[in-house]
Every structure is written in structure tokens, then in C-alpha cells.
Design a protein around this motif. Sequence first.
Motif, PDB file in Angstrom:
ATOM      1  N   TYR A   1      -2.170   2.741   9.472  1.00  0.00           N
ATOM      2  CA  TYR A   1      -3.478   2.341   8.945  1.00  0.00           C
ATOM      3  C   TYR A   1      -4.536   2.276  10.033  1.00  0.00           C
ATOM      4  O   TYR A   1      -5.708   2.554   9.800  1.00  0.00           O
ATOM      5  CB  TYR A   1      -3.363   1.009   8.186  1.00  0.00           C
ATOM      6  CG  TYR A   1      -3.280  -0.240   9.038  1.00  0.00           C
ATOM      7  CD1 TYR A   1      -4.433  -0.953   9.358  1.00  0.00           C
ATOM      8  CD2 TYR A   1      -2.062  -0.714   9.515  1.00  0.00           C
ATOM      9  CE1 TYR A   1      -4.381  -2.099  10.127  1.00  0.00           C
ATOM     10  CE2 TYR A   1      -2.000  -1.859  10.281  1.00  0.00           C
ATOM     11  CZ  TYR A   1      -3.154  -2.546  10.592  1.00  0.00           C
ATOM     12  OH  TYR A   1      -3.098  -3.676  11.353  1.00  0.00           O
TER      13      TYR A   1
ATOM     14  N   VAL B   1     -10.694   2.111   4.329  1.00  0.00           N
ATOM     15  CA  VAL B   1     -11.038   1.818   5.725  1.00  0.00           C
ATOM     16  C   VAL B   1     -12.519   1.505   5.901  1.00  0.00           C
ATOM     17  O   VAL B   1     -12.914   0.906   6.889  1.00  0.00           O
ATOM     18  CB  VAL B   1     -10.684   2.999   6.665  1.00  0.00           C
ATOM     19  CG1 VAL B   1      -9.204   3.265   6.640  1.00  0.00           C
ATOM     20  CG2 VAL B   1     -11.438   4.245   6.298  1.00  0.00           C
TER      21      VAL B   1
ATOM     22  N   ALA C   1      -5.718  -1.713  -3.236  1.00  0.00           N
ATOM     23  CA  ALA C   1      -4.773  -1.369  -2.167  1.00  0.00           C
ATOM     24  C   ALA C   1      -3.356  -1.802  -2.558  1.00  0.00           C
ATOM     25  O   ALA C   1      -2.380  -1.123  -2.233  1.00  0.00           O
ATOM     26  CB  ALA C   1      -5.197  -2.043  -0.866  1.00  0.00           C
TER      27      ALA C   1
ATOM     28  N   ALA D   1       1.906   6.677   1.928  1.00  0.00           N
ATOM     29  CA  ALA D   1       0.615   7.315   1.676  1.00  0.00           C
ATOM     30  C   ALA D   1      -0.501   6.285   1.754  1.00  0.00           C
ATOM     31  O   ALA D   1      -1.556   6.553   2.328  1.00  0.00           O
ATOM     32  CB  ALA D   1       0.615   7.996   0.311  1.00  0.00           C
ATOM     33  N   ALA D   2      -0.272   5.094   1.208  1.00  0.00           N
ATOM     34  CA  ALA D   2      -1.304   4.049   1.272  1.00  0.00           C
ATOM     35  C   ALA D   2      -1.602   3.695   2.726  1.00  0.00           C
ATOM     36  O   ALA D   2      -2.760   3.532   3.116  1.00  0.00           O
ATOM     37  CB  ALA D   2      -0.857   2.812   0.500  1.00  0.00           C
ATOM     38  N   GLY D   3      -0.554   3.608   3.544  1.00  0.00           N
ATOM     39  CA  GLY D   3      -0.748   3.314   4.960  1.00  0.00           C
ATOM     40  C   GLY D   3      -1.604   4.372   5.627  1.00  0.00           C
ATOM     41  O   GLY D   3      -2.477   4.070   6.437  1.00  0.00           O
ATOM     42  N   LEU D   4      -1.378   5.622   5.266  1.00  0.00           N
ATOM     43  CA  LEU D   4      -2.127   6.715   5.877  1.00  0.00           C
ATOM     44  C   LEU D   4      -3.573   6.757   5.399  1.00  0.00           C
ATOM     45  O   LEU D   4      -4.409   7.423   5.988  1.00  0.00           O
ATOM     46  CB  LEU D   4      -1.439   8.048   5.574  1.00  0.00           C
ATOM     47  CG  LEU D   4      -0.098   8.216   6.303  1.00  0.00           C
ATOM     48  CD1 LEU D   4       0.708   9.324   5.694  1.00  0.00           C
ATOM     49  CD2 LEU D   4      -0.318   8.468   7.776  1.00  0.00           C
ATOM     50  N   MET D   5      -3.860   6.050   4.304  1.00  0.00           N
ATOM     51  CA  MET D   5      -5.242   5.958   3.834  1.00  0.00           C
ATOM     52  C   MET D   5      -5.947   4.774   4.493  1.00  0.00           C
ATOM     53  O   MET D   5      -7.056   4.418   4.127  1.00  0.00           O
ATOM     54  CB  MET D   5      -5.292   5.760   2.316  1.00  0.00           C
ATOM     55  CG  MET D   5      -4.703   6.897   1.511  1.00  0.00           C
ATOM     56  SD  MET D   5      -5.528   8.430   1.880  1.00  0.00           S
ATOM     57  CE  MET D   5      -4.118   9.464   2.173  1.00  0.00           C
ATOM     58  N   GLY D   6      -5.245   4.096   5.388  1.00  0.00           N
ATOM     59  CA  GLY D   6      -5.885   2.987   6.085  1.00  0.00           C
ATOM     60  C   GLY D   6      -5.569   1.627   5.507  1.00  0.00           C
ATOM     61  O   GLY D   6      -6.214   0.651   5.855  1.00  0.00           O
ATOM     62  N   VAL D   7      -4.595   1.548   4.596  1.00  0.00           N
ATOM     63  CA  VAL D   7      -4.228   0.245   4.040  1.00  0.00           C
ATOM     64  C   VAL D   7      -3.205  -0.416   4.967  1.00  0.00           C
ATOM     65  O   VAL D   7      -2.196   0.200   5.312  1.00  0.00           O
ATOM     66  CB  VAL D   7      -3.619   0.413   2.632  1.00  0.00           C
ATOM     67  CG1 VAL D   7      -3.133  -0.925   2.099  1.00  0.00           C
ATOM     68  CG2 VAL D   7      -4.631   1.025   1.683  1.00  0.00           C
ATOM     69  N   ASN D   8      -3.501  -1.645   5.356  1.00  0.00           N
ATOM     70  CA  ASN D   8      -2.579  -2.386   6.222  1.00  0.00           C
ATOM     71  C   ASN D   8      -1.441  -2.936   5.370  1.00  0.00           C
ATOM     72  O   ASN D   8      -1.582  -3.948   4.685  1.00  0.00           O
ATOM     73  CB  ASN D   8      -3.333  -3.519   6.916  1.00  0.00           C
ATOM     74  CG  ASN D   8      -2.457  -4.262   7.904  1.00  0.00           C
ATOM     75  OD1 ASN D   8      -1.230  -4.135   7.886  1.00  0.00           O
ATOM     76  ND2 ASN D   8      -3.079  -5.033   8.766  1.00  0.00           N
TER      77      ASN D   8
END
Lengths: 266, 292
Positions: A73, A105, B167, B177-184
Motif C-alpha cells: 500500500y 490513496v 476499502a 489487489a486491495a493492498g496494491l491499490m493503496g489500502v493498508n
Amino acid sequence: MNILELQNVTISFGGLTAVDKLDIQVKSGEILSLIGPNGAGKSTVFNLITGLYKPSDGAILFQSEALTGSPPYRIAKKGITRTFQSIRLFSELSVLHNVLIGTHVLGQAGLFHSIIRSPLMHSEEKELREKAMAALDFLGLADKEHEKAKNLSYGEQRRLEIARALVSNPKILLLDEPAAGMNPFEKTVLMDIIRKIRDTGVTIFLVEHDMTLVMGISERIVVLDYGKKIAEGSPVKIRQNDSVIEAYLGSGQFRSRIRRKETGAC
Amino acid sequence: MKDLMQQLINGLALGSIYALIALGYTMVYGIISLINFAYGEIYMFGAFTGLILAATYKTNVVVALLGGMMLSLVLGVLIERVAYKPLRRSSRLSALISTIGVSIFLSTLMVLLKGPNTQGFPKLFENKVYAIGNFQITIYQIVIIGVAAFLMLALHLFVTYTRTGRAMRATAQDQDAAGLMGVNIDRIIATTFAIGSSLAGAAGVLAGIYFNAVQPYMGTMAGLKAFAAAVLGGIGSIPGAMLGGLMIGLLEVLSVTVNLSEYKDAFAFGILILVLLVKPSGIMGQKINKKV
């Protein structure tokens, strides 16, 4: 200037070295393709850059800043987004919501603002929605916003993945076989889209099997075989490179494709 | 007929309590496919917090309820950090056993702190009985059903309309995939535990008021019934957990009506077995095709 740099990157899974001492420089604003036979380690390279895998050795620099060890992230936040070889949309969510996840983000309003439903949250949500719609519009999906992602056609799903990756204004976009399963017409449209994205200032790093597409839009190509870089250069140069031809077509002599240690001991 | 209406109201109140606990089970399962068996004990913990606030500090009902929720929330996040997070990458069975360990730890700890005896809840407000037509509803029941409905509505709005809720839904579908979209992802999982735990804590305080009885092992049965409710509704589904909770509550009360009160617990678990045999995905659950 290099926007992204892989230095001596190595990763092994058990005894298998999937990526072996790889150096790649991605220049700011270019379209770079990574090609190679099946199993050459192309998708692994993307997984390394986006933080899904940690390299066993070597470093990955983004705008001269080390990425190695950051969780996915954070890497996304820095401006690296991607699509997937096998489509990984949130299939139960609507098209619009899929793209809105991509804006995650950009949002500032956290839990606190959501609970008190502050004006900040409302104005931000409105802004993100407009951004998401603009991205859908750009990829020709605006009229499908309420459709569930799983109900889209294959080509539309691929474009939705690009919209989701693009909406957060990344600095570099990693496309993992975006043309897989597309018909020739869809491929032409895709090439056009990729060029347009690049023209807005986004660097494109592409993994692709489709040679028409690769040769048509790439400015530079890196060829990977068995996790090692075997060639690098312009499409014209790559087409004539002997080791590339050998990797794809064989040398004409029998050579086992099973990976062996260099010593030959095993 | 009059009796049936009356039992429906009683069942609705009891079911609201189950539904609140079931939401925790279902949300955590939805996100990380883990059954957190410690929710029953968080419910017990919430009940004791409410009791201590009301009895020792003489607070009013609102403070007792909010205090119970807040402390349960902190406990839930703490449990996640200590007992589950280190096991996230290990086998699902290890994490499951860890949740059972936490549940035993918490109830035993409470025995140590407060003793094993059942304690009464101080009267926080006068219990009035309202007669509507030919059935009656007590103010306790109105409060329980009202608070539960409010919390569930708030949860629904949160999950549907906020950035964090979105999220959460994305993480439930595809964590990587969620992580790669910027979700922590770590934060989303902690938030999910926090929400589920505060709901269970609220259920604990409400149950303490309703039954006027709080004891360290009260969470075991309530937790298992809430689990049955979550499975009945379709584990992973938030509306399913609400529906399942209400149904289990109604069923339990109805079993008393037909003079089978000794078997009321058996009904909940009979339903659990039946659902697992006939429709494992539950009422609102989706059939999941596992990728091979």
C-alpha cells in the motif's frame, strides 16, 4: 532520468531462482516492454516492484528512493500502480466502486471524518467520484458505472483494471499482459489508450506476449529468459538479436529446457 | 395469538443481542476467513465493564453502554495484535486455536478478577411496561431493540458509504489487489476487529441490563449461538448476520412457547447442523468457487 531502477535484483523460491541479478532502468516518460518466454520471470518482476515479493538480494529504487521492504500500500501511495495478468477486479462491486477503491490513496478523510460525516469527507467524496468518472470516461466505460464488475465483457474488464490503476494519478503504470485474450480490434484500441496515457506524463512499463503490440508501441524492450536479462534495446534491435531468437525458437540443437546448476553437478 | 405476538417481541430483543455478536463473527470471517471464537468473551467483558461502570462509578446507562463499547474495542484490537496478527501467515487452524485460547484466557481472567458468581446489574432506569393492543413491551426491550437497530444501521451506512468501508469490502474480496491499490490491509483488519468487538461489547451491556445477570462464562453460550446465527445468515454477509441473529432469538423464544424450553439451546445448534448440511452458504451467503 530513471524513474524506476532495479539493481542486481534476485529472488529465489526454494531452489528455483526466478529472477537472477536483474538490472533494469525505466526512464521517465517512456514506454518500456518486458518480454520473454513463458516462465521467464516477467510477472515476478512486477510482483517485486509492487512489494508482493521481497527480493532475496538487490535493490529497487523509485525516483532514487529505495522501495525494498515497503508494504504494497505504501508503494501504491508513492505512485506505482498495476494491472494483473489474470484479472483481479473486485467482481462483486460496481464498476464505479472498483475505480473508487483505486482512489483510496488520494483520500484524506479517515475513520474520524466518516463517523462525524464532516464536510471534508463530503467534498472529498464528491471530488473522488468526479475523478473516478473521468477515468471511466477515458477508458470508454462511463455508461457502465453501475454494472457489477463481473458482468463486463473480458475486454471491458481489462480496461476497468487500467482505469482503477490510473485514477490515483500514478507516476508509473505497470501493465501485466493487458492484451491477453483481446481480439485484434481491441488490441488496436488498447495501443491507442496506452499511448494516450503516456502522453499525459505517465511512464509505462509493460509485460506482454503479443509481439504486434510490443513492437508497435515500445520505445525500448528488455528480454528476460530464465530470470536473466538476455537483451535490451529498441524493437528493431531486439528483432535481430540472436539470443532473443534462440530463447524464443531454440538454437536448432538439443538443449534441455530444464534449469540446471552451472556446474552441471545436479 | 396474543401469546405469539408477545413471544415475537421477546424473541426480537434476544435476537438483537445475538445479531450484534454475530456481526463480529461475520465481518472478521469476511475479511480474513477466520472464526474468532473470542467474541463471546468480548461480549462478557463488555457486560462486566458496563456493570463496573454502573455499580461502582454510578454512571448512567449511556456512559455504561459507551464505556462498555470503548473498552471492548480496545480489547478487540489488543487481541488482534497479540493473538492473531503474528499468526496471519501461518495455517488457518493455528489462528482458530489461538482464538479458542484467547476465549478461555479471558473467561478465566474474569473469574480471577471478579469471582465466578453471577452478579446482578444495578437498576439504571425504571423498567416500565407498555401495553400495545393485547401485548406488552418493556422499556428494556425497546432500548435493546432500538440500540441494536441503530448500531446496525450505522454499520450498514459506514460499510456502504465511507472510504474505509469501501476499502473493507475490497479487502474482503481480494486482499492483495486491495493492498496494491493503496489500502493498508493491517489497518483494515484492525478496524474490522475494533468494530466487531465494540458491537459485542454493546451486546454485553444490553444483555446485562436485560437479564440482570452477569457472570464470567456468559459469553460461551451466547458466542456459540451468535456463531450459529452468523452461519445461518451466511457467514461473511452483514445483513445475513443481522437476520440470522434475529431468527435464532425468535426460534429460542418460540421453543419456550411450545413447552420445549429445556431444549432451547439445542434448537440453535440443530439449526446450525441443518444449515451446514443443506445450505452451507447460509441464507444470504454467496456460493464461493474456490480457485484451484
